[in-house]
Design an enzyme around this catalytic site. Structure first.
Site, PDB file in Angstrom:
ATOM      1  N   ILE A 145      74.222  -2.280   1.584  1.00 20.86           N
ATOM      2  CA  ILE A 145      73.233  -3.302   0.389  1.00 20.86           C
ATOM      3  C   ILE A 145      73.629  -5.086   0.808  1.00 20.86           C
ATOM      4  O   ILE A 145      75.030  -4.698   1.071  1.00 20.86           O
ATOM      5  CB  ILE A 145      73.213  -2.446  -0.480  1.00 20.86           C
ATOM      6  CG1 ILE A 145      72.155  -3.936  -1.450  1.00 20.86           C
ATOM      7  CG2 ILE A 145      74.630  -2.763  -1.339  1.00 20.86           C
ATOM      8  CD1 ILE A 145      71.862  -2.878  -2.811  1.00 20.86           C
ATOM      9  N   GLY A 179      81.347  -7.425  -8.839  1.00 22.27           N
ATOM     10  CA  GLY A 179      81.180  -8.571 -10.704  1.00 22.27           C
ATOM     11  C   GLY A 179      83.572  -8.248 -10.626  1.00 22.27           C
ATOM     12  O   GLY A 179      83.936  -7.552 -10.958  1.00 22.27           O
ATOM     13  N   GLY A 234     111.856   0.183  -1.588  1.00 25.23           N
ATOM     14  CA  GLY A 234     112.198  -0.255  -0.347  1.00 25.23           C
ATOM     15  C   GLY A 234     111.355   0.516   0.233  1.00 25.23           C
ATOM     16  O   GLY A 234     110.270  -0.127   1.232  1.00 25.23           O
ATOM     17  N   GLU A 284      77.359   1.125 -10.228  1.00 28.03           N
ATOM     18  CA  GLU A 284      77.908   0.989  -9.642  1.00 28.03           C
ATOM     19  C   GLU A 284      79.526   0.790 -10.031  1.00 28.03           C
ATOM     20  O   GLU A 284      80.537   0.777  -9.730  1.00 28.03           O
ATOM     21  CB  GLU A 284      77.512  -0.339  -8.922  1.00 28.03           C
ATOM     22  CG  GLU A 284      78.339  -0.715  -7.862  1.00 28.03           C
ATOM     23  CD  GLU A 284      77.933  -2.493  -7.009  1.00 28.03           C
ATOM     24  OE1 GLU A 284      78.807  -2.835  -6.709  1.00 28.03           O
ATOM     25  OE2 GLU A 284      76.669  -2.083  -7.218  1.00 28.03           O
TER      26      GLU A 284
END
Length: 379
Positions: free
Chosen positions: A124, A364, A340, A242
């Site tokens: 999309i 969003g 680390g 979504e």
């Protein structure tokens, strides 16, 4: 705290998904990150197991199961197993609703079977170089030309854009007496449709993300989704699921980060004692564990609400911004606890850290989600 939203059939499904991902996906993570995409052979295997487009009717290759709890299980297991790539979420949670709810009978029969077999990769295209989260600012246009539309414009941040066989494109319509936005399906090979570069992202390296360009691409009425001038409303209708899917991933990822961090700080010694036994570290981890547990309860309630067709846009927005902010905070704490080594690619926490950052942006931004929630309060 024991979760109560799943029935035995959901747990059986979870076990099957986990076994499949551990066997077929996890060993190939480094390969997919190096190539910049998840290969088609895996995707077809996943589809053959019924994990792709399963909400589609049986006659179209799906299982006819419309229960978001199954979607959530796949999203969670992708996070729990460390599977790379966003394919499942993109197809099952975001794109399948468009292809089932907005299509005509003819369109469904033309497109959906290929999706459920894994032969057709959909995408999309909403975002543009100058729009970001502001869908109303889309500049791409579809102009009526006699008996078809001519689509022109550019899109960016298109997930699966390089591999996509069909792309749903949001564009402003230009036709006498009509205003608004439409959703147009462009298929691979269409004249005037070109793909730009595969974008070089900080994280999510196994998911191809691309720029797409459209220059007077002919789109016939048979490739228009839903009502031609109601594209924005149709996009907004699917956004809650979504965003919930992203929240589901965020909580599961937070749980996984806590799990591997606790394993590490129990065995890693500093100054003659385990790193996790220092009071400052113990308290920070206690806070993180409590916040994740609280987030889990809220998201589980949202999962049930979506399964029952009751989830609201503001509830989904709240879940999305709260959990994705928490996800990054928890993973960042985990990386810090690794010292680390947390900055080394061979440690899972490092990949989780770089992959999590975009969660606060796509679907969003956090700021947009807070605006949605704030407006729901009448402010």
């Amino acid at each position: 705290m024991r979760r109560t939203i799943f029935a035995p059939e959901h747990e059986d499904f979870r076990a099957a998904v986990r076994g499949f991902l551990k066997k077929e996906a996890v060993p190939r993570g480094e390969e997919w990150e190096a190539s910049g995409m998840v290969d088609r052979a895996f995707w077809r295997k996943a589809a053959a197991q019924g994990y792709v487009g399963f909400t589609a009717p049986e006659e179209l290759g799906g299982a006819g199961v419309d229960d978001f709890r199954f979607n959530a299980i796949i999203d969670e297991e992708v996070a729990y197993t460390g599977t790379v790539g966003d394919n499942f979420q993109l197809v099952n949670d975001i794109l399948t609703p468009y292809l089932l709810e907005l299509t005509s009978e003819e369109q469904r029969r033309r497109w959906v079977p290929g999706v459920t077999t894994g032969d057709v990769v959909p995408a999309i295209a909403m975002s543009e170089p100058g729009t970001g989260s502001d869908l109303r600012a889309i500049a791409s246009t579809a102009t009526w030309d006699g008996d078809h539309w001519k689509l022109s414009g550019s899109k960016t941040f298109v997930t699966s854009g390089i591999q996509a066989d069909l792309v749903i494109v949001a564009a402003r319509i230009r036709r006498d007496g009509m205003k608004g936005m439409g959703l147009f399906v462009v298929e691979d090979g269409a004249e005037g449709f070109t793909r730009g570069r595969k974008l070089d992202k900080i994280g999510r390296r196994a998911q191809d993300t691309a720029e797409l360009f459209f220059e007077d691409v002919v789109v016939t009425p048979e490739n228009v989704l839903g009502e031609t001038d109601r594209g924005l409303q149709m996009l907004m209708r699917n956004l809650p699921q979504e965003r919930l899917a992203m929240a589901v991933t965020a909580v599961a990822s937070s749980e996984r980060a806590l799990e591997i961090t606790l394993e590490y700080v129990r065995t890693r010694n500093a100054f003659g004692q385990p790193v996790g036994s220092f009071q400052a570290n113990r308290h920070r981890l206690a806070t993180a564990a409590t916040e994740v547990a609280v987030a889990r309860i809220y998201v589980d309630r949202c999962i049930l609400a979506q399964a029952e067709g009751e989830l609201t846009a503001d509830e989904a927005a709240a879940a999305k911004f709260w959990t994705t902010e928490l996800q990054f905070k928890v993973i960042d704490l985990g990386l810090q606890m690794h010292g680390g080594y947390g900055y080394m690619e061979e440690y899972e926490i490092a990949r989780m850290w770089r992959d999590a950052r975009v969660q606060r942006i796509y679907g969003g931004t956090t700021e947009i989600m807070k605006e949605i929630v704030g407006r729901s309060l009448g402010l």
